[in-house]
Enzyme design. Sequence first.
Site, mmCIF file in Angstrom:
data_model
loop_
_atom_site.group_PDB
_atom_site.id
_atom_site.type_symbol
_atom_site.label_atom_id
_atom_site.label_comp_id
_atom_site.label_asym_id
_atom_site.label_seq_id
_atom_site.Cartn_x
_atom_site.Cartn_y
_atom_site.Cartn_z
ATOM 1 N N SER A 1 4.664 2.540 8.011
ATOM 2 C CA SER A 1 4.323 1.387 7.174
ATOM 3 C C SER A 1 5.514 0.970 6.311
ATOM 4 C CB SER A 1 3.152 1.725 6.251
ATOM 5 O OG SER A 1 1.931 1.541 6.917
ATOM 6 N N HIS B 1 0.804 -1.221 0.000
ATOM 7 C CA HIS B 1 0.000 0.000 0.000
ATOM 8 C C HIS B 1 0.837 1.271 0.000
ATOM 9 C CE1 HIS B 1 0.240 -0.322 4.561
ATOM 10 N NE2 HIS B 1 0.485 0.972 4.393
ATOM 11 N N ASP C 1 0.034 -7.726 1.300
ATOM 12 C CA ASP C 1 0.430 -6.334 1.506
ATOM 13 C C ASP C 1 1.957 -6.195 1.538
ATOM 14 O OD1 ASP C 1 0.081 -3.624 1.749
ATOM 15 O OD2 ASP C 1 -0.184 -3.666 3.928
#
Length: 378
Positions: free
Chosen positions: A319, A178, A208
């Site tokens: 992230s 992402h 992911d």
Amino acid sequence: MTESQRPSGEYPMYPSYGNGDAAYPPPPSYQPVQPVAMGSGTTVWPAPGTADGYAGGGAGHGGGGLHGLPQAAPEPAPSRRRVRRPVALLAAVAIAASIVGGGTATVIGQLTDNGTNGTAGSVVPGTTVSQSSKGTVSGVAAALAPTIVEIGATSTAGQSTGSGVVITSDGEIVTNNHVIADATSIEVTLSTGKKYTAEVLGTDPDKDLALIKLQGASGLKTATLGDSSQVAVGDQVVAIGSPEGLTGTVTSGIVSALDRDVTVAKDGDSGSGQGQGGQGGGQQWPFEFGGQQFNGDTGDSTTTYKAIQTDASLNPGNSGGALINMNGEIIGINSAMYSASSASGSGSSSAGSVGLGFAIPVNTLKADLDTLRAGDSS
């Protein structure tokens, strides 16, 4: 009265011996032997068989002393006896201490020198954490910070900031899908401040995960991938990333839980859309847990994976960064965090971490590396 028939003078008459009359047996021709005090509580009796208790001036005695007296064996001086035992005991203790001390020194030398002399701090096998800093947050941070990068991705929706982990010296970097999904350009900043452009090698939206490669990089320091199956609740961990563009930010905490089912969007610009760490008013990456959505709408296209939960502070921009154990090994790729801010989509800046962060287990990454390198995506 009986008269003696013995001629007079046949037997000599002895002088009075105790009662005025002649006594029998006659008194000895020498005085009874008398004990001689030698001092220091020792009494010596003359040797039996001497005529007068003396040795008659035997050779080597000089004639003026107690020549016939047996010489008592010299008694060791009490003070010397008392001293000798402690000395012997101390000697034994010293020998034992030298043996134990030598063994201890050998072990310490093996742990600290690693077979070399004059070097500063050897490394823990399989990691890059120095022995002197093993088990400390500062030690882990110093060793692993050069392997964590900041990723800036530009897409049609705007710009977003995330993190990544260097796994090869020529610039392969693991991050979240992402973070770079739909990106038209990717810029990577090392901990030294040096910048590179990067290209996408492969993505796996279902997990992911994504793998990118720096252009023209070499000699980079790489992270060690650990074993997430050995992670236990309560283990201390360190998180490194670039929240809000603050490269190399270090936080720490523990593993709060394992195998959390976390659901995230497959596309970086879905939902509230610029991906975690979006700059210029963008909101953090939304995720779903336990049937509820957090930090915004996850959209229609989602994927679910088993995650490591941690209370190490994660914020927008973490992230794709690393969750690290105290041996300096990567055990997870940080992927989601909960924020208590409103998810109304008003465009206001989001609040910080409240200690609910999630990471993809590193074993999931290791099992997926070949697929990512092959450029496959699902």
